[in-house]
Design an enzyme around this catalytic site. Structure first.
Site, PDB file in Angstrom:
ATOM      1  N   CYS A 107      44.485 -20.943  -5.002  1.00  0.00           N
ATOM      2  CA  CYS A 107      43.534 -20.796  -6.114  1.00  0.00           C
ATOM      3  C   CYS A 107      42.546 -19.662  -5.826  1.00  0.00           C
ATOM      4  O   CYS A 107      42.241 -18.854  -6.711  1.00  0.00           O
ATOM      5  CB  CYS A 107      42.787 -22.110  -6.335  1.00  0.00           C
ATOM      6  SG  CYS A 107      41.590 -22.034  -7.683  1.00  0.00           S
ATOM      7  N   CYS A 203      41.407 -30.141  -7.387  1.00  0.00           N
ATOM      8  CA  CYS A 203      40.749 -30.194  -8.699  1.00  0.00           C
ATOM      9  C   CYS A 203      41.604 -30.852  -9.769  1.00  0.00           C
ATOM     10  O   CYS A 203      41.103 -31.606 -10.600  1.00  0.00           O
ATOM     11  CB  CYS A 203      40.302 -28.807  -9.143  1.00  0.00           C
ATOM     12  SG  CYS A 203      41.657 -27.715  -9.597  1.00  0.00           S
TER      13      CYS A 203
END
Length: 374
Positions: A107, A203
């Site tokens: 990410c 997440c």
């Protein structure tokens, strides 16, 4: 020397804001220092639940509150497609291959410091800033990325794939502040997120059950749990649910020391298990790594000594690194090390400087490949 800006008022910094206290204080500190600050909330995942509730909506509302308090403009940008293509697809492929991926590293590489950075530069940003606990130092030889001052929060492990080009546009304003002080600054400034709990975990999984989540995307194939000498000790729910060194969830009772996952055989769909925290098969002495990347601008020799981490909260281990002709690394440890896991990152350090990192591919003990994945 650290990064010095002659005229902050003529320097535009776009802050990646998550709705948490770290990015809130990042924006606040930069504004106090006189920079032109813009807050941007990245929506990377649609996490709407069955009741229509989405935590991203709540987080963005917190970003709005903080930006209004600080007095800076704010925007939201949607990177869901890029995140699915570059991070989530990788996450699933690695689990399918029997490895344990690190989506935070991907990410940072593909979203926060690529898609987001490119978006910020199009907005005329000179720099992007995030609430990571890391530091940037400019030298005559390029940019160095240093560990955050707070040893408990240092996040250079997750930033190991960033390039010199990316780092040259980055600021980490809270990297030289310890976490308790960050909270204090937020409270002193009256920021809406001052007492907000830190988010934990991946997440897109959030507070959900990991097994439940993964089973929505990958079909689970139950199989046997066996010892290396062929004793069947029980059934596993699917190899993707287990990682090397894992104790919980095996469900093997009996006398003696607890049992741990010590290897996988994908062809036979077998999870190898062994008794004892210090089981011999959990220790290795070297590894090969792929997808190698240096953050440093230094010309690295084909063989050098440094220290390395193989997981986030681990103490550094002295290692010798050999850069092979095909670009892979061969990393040899000064002492046998427990639970080195294919798919995770090996991250190199020279003192406080993060030199770079790579993905662990194969693991060896005294030259013999261990049957972790195969």
């Amino acid at each position: 020397m650290t990064r010095e800006i002659k005229d902050p008022s003529k320097t535009r910094v776009v802050v990646g804001m998550s709705g948490g206290v770290d990015s809130s204080v990042t924006a606040h500190v930069l504004k106090e220092q006189g920079y032109e600050v813009i807050g941007i909330f990245m929506k990377n995942w649609d996490d709407t639940d069955e009741n229509g509730f989405c935590t991203a909506t709540e987080d963005y509302e917190d970003v709005i509150k903080v930006c209004n308090q600080i007095g800076i403009p704010y925007y939201a940008v949607n990177f869901e497609k890029q995140y699915w293509d570059k991070v989530f697809s990788y996450f699933l492929e690695e689990y399918k291959a029997g490895r344990t991926p690190n989506p935070d590293v991907m990410c940072n590489k593909e979203i926060k410091f690529k898609a987001f950075l490119e978006h910020a530069l199009r907005l005329g940003a000179d720099y992007v800033a995030t609430g990571h606990y890391a530091r940037i130092e400019e030298t005559d030889d390029g940019v160095k990325m240093l560990r955050g001052v707070d040893n408990n929060k240092d996040q250079t492990y997750f930033l190991n794939q960033l390039s010199q080009e990316q780092l040259s546009h980055v600021m980490f304003p809270i990297g030289d502040i310890e976490k308790p002080r960050v909270r204090e600054i937020a409270e002193e400034a009256g920021l809406a997120t001052a007492k907000k709990k830190d988010s934990t975990g991946i997440c897109f999984i959030g507070e959900r059950n990991f097994k439940e989540f993964l089973s929505q995307y990958l079909p689970a194939q139950p199989g046997n749990m066996e010892t290396f000498d062929g004793r069947v000790m029980g059934k596993h729910d699917g190899l993707m649910y287990y990682t090397l060194g894992q104790r919980h969830g095996l469900g093997i009772g009996g006398d003696g020391e607890p049992w741990f996952a010590i290897g996988k055989d994908l062809k036979r769909n077998v999870l190898y298990v062994g008794q004892g925290f210090h089981h011999d098969k959990l220790y290795s002495t070297s590894l090969t790594a792929v997808k190698t990347s240096f953050t440093t601008n230094r010309e690295m020799p084909t063989k050098f000594n440094c220290t390395a981490k193989f997981r986030y909260r681990q103490t550094d281990v002295p290692v010798e690194v050999e850069i092979l002709e095909d670009g892979r690394w061969n990393v040899t440890f000064s002492e046998a090390t427990r639970a080195i896991t294919p798919g995770q990152s090996v991250v190199l350090y020279d003192g406080d400087e993060c030199l770079g990192g790579a993905t662990i591919d194969e693991v060896f003990k005294n030259g013999e490949k261990l049957t972790y994945v195969g």
